[in-house]
Design a protein around this motif. Structure first.
Motif, PDB file in Angstrom:
ATOM      1  N   ALA A  39      39.984  33.562  42.281  1.00 23.90           N
ATOM      2  CA  ALA A  39      38.910  33.593  43.139  1.00 23.90           C
ATOM      3  C   ALA A  39      37.949  33.680  42.271  1.00 23.90           C
ATOM      4  O   ALA A  39      37.101  33.482  42.336  1.00 23.90           O
ATOM      5  N   ALA A  40      38.359  35.088  41.965  1.00 21.48           N
ATOM      6  CA  ALA A  40      36.640  35.748  40.980  1.00 21.48           C
ATOM      7  C   ALA A  40      36.559  35.477  40.205  1.00 21.48           C
ATOM      8  O   ALA A  40      35.288  34.985  39.471  1.00 21.48           O
ATOM      9  N   VAL A  43      34.899  32.151  41.157  1.00 23.88           N
ATOM     10  CA  VAL A  43      33.071  32.293  40.952  1.00 23.88           C
ATOM     11  C   VAL A  43      31.988  32.884  39.845  1.00 23.88           C
ATOM     12  O   VAL A  43      30.997  32.322  40.175  1.00 23.88           O
ATOM     13  N   ALA A  99      36.098  30.813  47.615  1.00 26.49           N
ATOM     14  CA  ALA A  99      35.629  30.277  45.414  1.00 26.49           C
ATOM     15  C   ALA A  99      35.557  28.915  45.181  1.00 26.49           C
ATOM     16  O   ALA A  99      34.967  28.681  44.781  1.00 26.49           O
ATOM     17  N   ALA A 183      30.014  35.690  48.488  1.00 25.85           N
ATOM     18  CA  ALA A 183      31.630  34.864  47.618  1.00 25.85           C
ATOM     19  C   ALA A 183      31.906  36.938  46.995  1.00 25.85           C
ATOM     20  O   ALA A 183      32.795  37.189  46.640  1.00 25.85           O
ATOM     21  N   GLN A 184      30.969  37.113  45.588  1.00 30.36           N
ATOM     22  CA  GLN A 184      31.409  37.942  45.217  1.00 30.36           C
ATOM     23  C   GLN A 184      31.573  39.298  45.793  1.00 30.36           C
ATOM     24  O   GLN A 184      32.649  40.040  46.107  1.00 30.36           O
ATOM     25  N   ILE A 187      35.252  39.134  47.905  1.00 31.95           N
ATOM     26  CA  ILE A 187      36.189  38.653  46.941  1.00 31.95           C
ATOM     27  C   ILE A 187      36.551  39.916  45.450  1.00 31.95           C
ATOM     28  O   ILE A 187      37.609  40.124  45.455  1.00 31.95           O
TER      29      ILE A 187
END
Length: 193
Positions: A39-40, A43, A99, A183-184, A187
């Motif tokens: 996911a990271a 993103v 993400a 999101a950051q 996640i």
């Protein structure tokens, strides 16, 4: 993650952007990698693909001096790399779907709006629903919905006013900047759990 982002941008200078974006997408698509790390990485791709739009909202002076060809090449490479990641959307863990929603917003992937909408119904937590509403509005490139979603996020517990940029900045850039920041924040800590 920062090093991967830097390498993606360095790829432009070397004429290797598409290759760098595809490598990042392949790693993000590897099911042996933890969902949080995947996911990271997704993103990070979204962040790279929207750097121009976000800079227009956050740092208009810096954006005015940016290399527009470089920004367009990075955006195009990210959009091409995104296609493979969207393929398994329905089968992905929740953090990866979040993400992917961010990536769909970054790519203005209008064909993915319905997939972004489904997690909203599953997710009773208001902050996540508001974040996904913003992702959906951005993916649909619907300015009125983006403005409404930004208004709904004003009460988000993780709202970072600095991520929103100047009120006179383009709404798409403001929305992308805030979406990626949220999101950051969600996640990032999961990567180290």
């Amino acid at each position: 993650m920062g090093e991967l982002f830097d390498q993606l941008l360095q790829g432009v200078k070397d004429g290797n952007t598409a290759h760098q974006a595809l490598l990042l997408a392949e790693l993000a698509d590897d099911k042996l990698v933890s969902p949080a790390v995947r996911a990271a990485l997704i993103v990070t791709l979204a962040e790279a693909g929207t750097i121009g739009q976000r800079d227009a909202a956050i740092d208009p002076d810096g954006y005015a001096n940016a290399d527009m060809v470089l920004l367009a090449q990075v955006r195009e490479a990210v959009q091409e790399a995104a296609a493979s990641l969207f393929a398994d959307w329905e089968d992905e863990p929740e953090v990866v779907r979040l993400a992917l929603a961010v990536l769909a917003a970054a790519c203005t992937a209008t064909d993915r709006v319905s997939q972004i909408g489904r997690p909203q119904a599953e997710q009773p937590v208001a902050p996540r629903a508001a974040t996904l509403a913003l992702a959906s509005a951005l993916a649909a490139d619907h300015e009125v919905a983006i403005v409404a979603a930004l208004g709904d996020l004003a009460e988000h517990p993780d709202d970072n006013p600095d991520a929103l940029g100047a009120p006179e900045a383009p709404v798409q850039g403001r929305g992308l900047s805030l979406l990626i920041d949220l999101a950051q924040q969600e996640i990032g800590p999961l990567v180290f759990d």
